[in-house]
Design an enzyme around this catalytic site. Structure first.
Site, mmCIF file in Angstrom:
data_model
loop_
_atom_site.group_PDB
_atom_site.id
_atom_site.type_symbol
_atom_site.label_atom_id
_atom_site.label_comp_id
_atom_site.label_asym_id
_atom_site.label_seq_id
_atom_site.Cartn_x
_atom_site.Cartn_y
_atom_site.Cartn_z
ATOM 1 N N TYR A 1 0.863 -1.185 0.000
ATOM 2 C CA TYR A 1 0.000 0.000 0.000
ATOM 3 C C TYR A 1 0.898 1.233 0.000
ATOM 4 C CZ TYR A 1 -3.223 3.613 1.439
ATOM 5 O OH TYR A 1 -3.960 4.771 1.477
ATOM 6 N N GLU B 1 -3.244 7.519 -4.338
ATOM 7 C CA GLU B 1 -3.141 6.235 -3.637
ATOM 8 C C GLU B 1 -2.894 5.116 -4.638
ATOM 9 O OE1 GLU B 1 -5.979 4.631 -0.271
ATOM 10 O OE2 GLU B 1 -6.696 3.966 -2.220
#
Ligand code: ADP
Ligand code: MG
Length: 385
Positions: free
Chosen positions: A108, A196
């Site tokens: 992530y 993101e």
């Protein structure tokens, strides 16, 4: 402002961040053709303004072009419900067909504005992918957060620290350091409030790839990016929010039944608080702003009434720059036009308040006026009984 995954990937790619090969399809035939181009085996990805698609059945690996077409047919027009969409879900109108990548590891990585520190924060975790929310909840120590000093920017050693924390070594680690710096450059140049990549993957062949991408632009910087409005997919937005945007009104839908029209964000928040205090449930947050015109008030009022959840309206306006008689005219105009019979409570104060009240009293509408915020809130709550 939100954009789709495929658009975010195009932007990231422009900053030197590698992404899988892909094509956007608007019909299931296009899905089939794109699948052929990638040799049959590919990943079909619903494009909606929300994450969590994988778990909701919006991302699927297929092995033949026919299978791709079939899944495309199933997805187009379907409302995909994920934890981020709300109960109504979002309709799929675009599909990204992507080469299927053999994934070795999923990370992530994001950069977002942290309002507490008033700076960007780089967030990374070695346990990325569709379970990231669970990781954040159950083992927050696995999430690395690095605030970025806006004066010095993101330093290469900081990017290296993060890449090492992800457990990367050798050339992939160096690639990741470069990728993180490129991500920061993208964030600044494109005025993002969020970029993101989840998952950022290392493929079995040993390459770094951004497998998913999400970008939010900072609405306050829209004037610097004339191309952004054209990137917007209006089919993904609440029609009432689109309308509010046209008239420069801040409108946010909430879950209750009392429509609220207020001037100023602070007064709007106070109004919601006081309504709640008296047992009311606001249906929205609508700020008409300071120097509104009669037309703007009328549009705001119509937007509130178009929401079928609204069973009563509470207007709380302080007439400073805006005169109370003008507000009253706007309300009367809108309510008469849409033949509103719902109970309305108007609390207003300031310039020309007596004239405003008189106009409302003579309007024939189901309206009461109040002198204080508490009195007004109590009245609308009891009128809805
Ligand atoms: P969401 O975050 O909305 O669930 P993602 O784009 O992250 O959607 O996809 C979900 C998962 O599907 C990813 O975590 C990844 O494991 C897998 N995936 C996505 N795109 C590909 C691809 N091109 N090749 C192989 N696997 C993929
Ligand atoms: Mg994802």
């Amino acid at each position: 402002m939100n954009i789709h995954e495929y658009q975010a990937k195009e932007i990231l790619n422009g900053f030197g961040i590698p992404v899988p090969r892909g094509r956007v399809a608007l019909t299931s035939d296009q899905v089939e053709r794109a699948a052929k181009e990638f040799g049959g085996r590919c990943v079909i990805k619903a494009q909606i303004y929300a994450g969590g698609r994988g778990k909701a059945g919006g991302v699927k690996l297929v092995h033949h072009p026919e299978q791709a077409q079939e899944f495309g047919k199933e997805l187009f027009g379907k409302r995909l419900i994920t934890p981020q969409t709300g109960p109504e879900g979002l309709k799929v109108r675009r599909i990204l067909v992507e080469e299927a990548v053999e994934i070795a590891r999923e990370f992530y990585l994001s950069i977002t504005l942290d309002r507490n520190t008033s700076r960007y924060s780089l967030i990374a975790s070695a346990e990325g992918g569709v379970e990231i929310e669970e990781v954040a909840k159950k083992s927050p120590e696995k999430i690395h957060v690095l605030p970025i000093d806006p004066f010095t920017g993101l330093r290469p050693y900081q990017a290296r620290k993060i890449a090492l924390a992800l457990g990367l070594t050798g050339t992939v680690c160096e690639d990741c350091v470069e990728l993180i710096q490129n991500l920061y450059r993208c964030c600044l140049e494109k005025d993002c409030s969020l970029v993101e990549i989840n998952p950022l993957t290392v493929t079995k062949a040993g390459w770094l790839l951004a497998m998913d991408a999400k970008i939010n632009f900072d609405d306050n910087a829209m004037f610097r990016h004339r191309e952004y409005p054209d990137m917007m997919d209006y089919s993904q937005l609440d029609p009432l929010e689109i309308n509010a945007g046209k008239y420069d009104l801040s409108y946010i839908k909430l879950s209750g039944n009392i429509g609220c029209m207020v001037n100023g964000a602070g007064l709007a928040m106070a109004t919601l608080d006081v309504l709640k205090e008296f047992g009311g449930e606001p249906a929205n947050f609508l700020d008409v702003g300071g120097g509104s015109t009669r037309e703007k008030v009328a549009e705001a009022f119509k937007i509130i009434l178009e929401d079928s959840d609204v069973k009563g309206v509470f207007v709380n306006i302080f007439g400073g720059i805006m005169r109370c008689d003008v507000i009253a005219q706007g309300i009367i105009e809108a309510a008469s036009e849409v033949k509103c019979t719902l109970p309305i409570v108007v609390r207003m104060d300031g310039s020309k308040v007596e004239e405003g009240k008189q106009l409302l009293a003579e309007s024939g509408l189901n309206v009461q006026t109040a002198d204080t915020l508490g009195d007004g809130a109590q009245r609308i709550v009891s009128m809805l009984g």
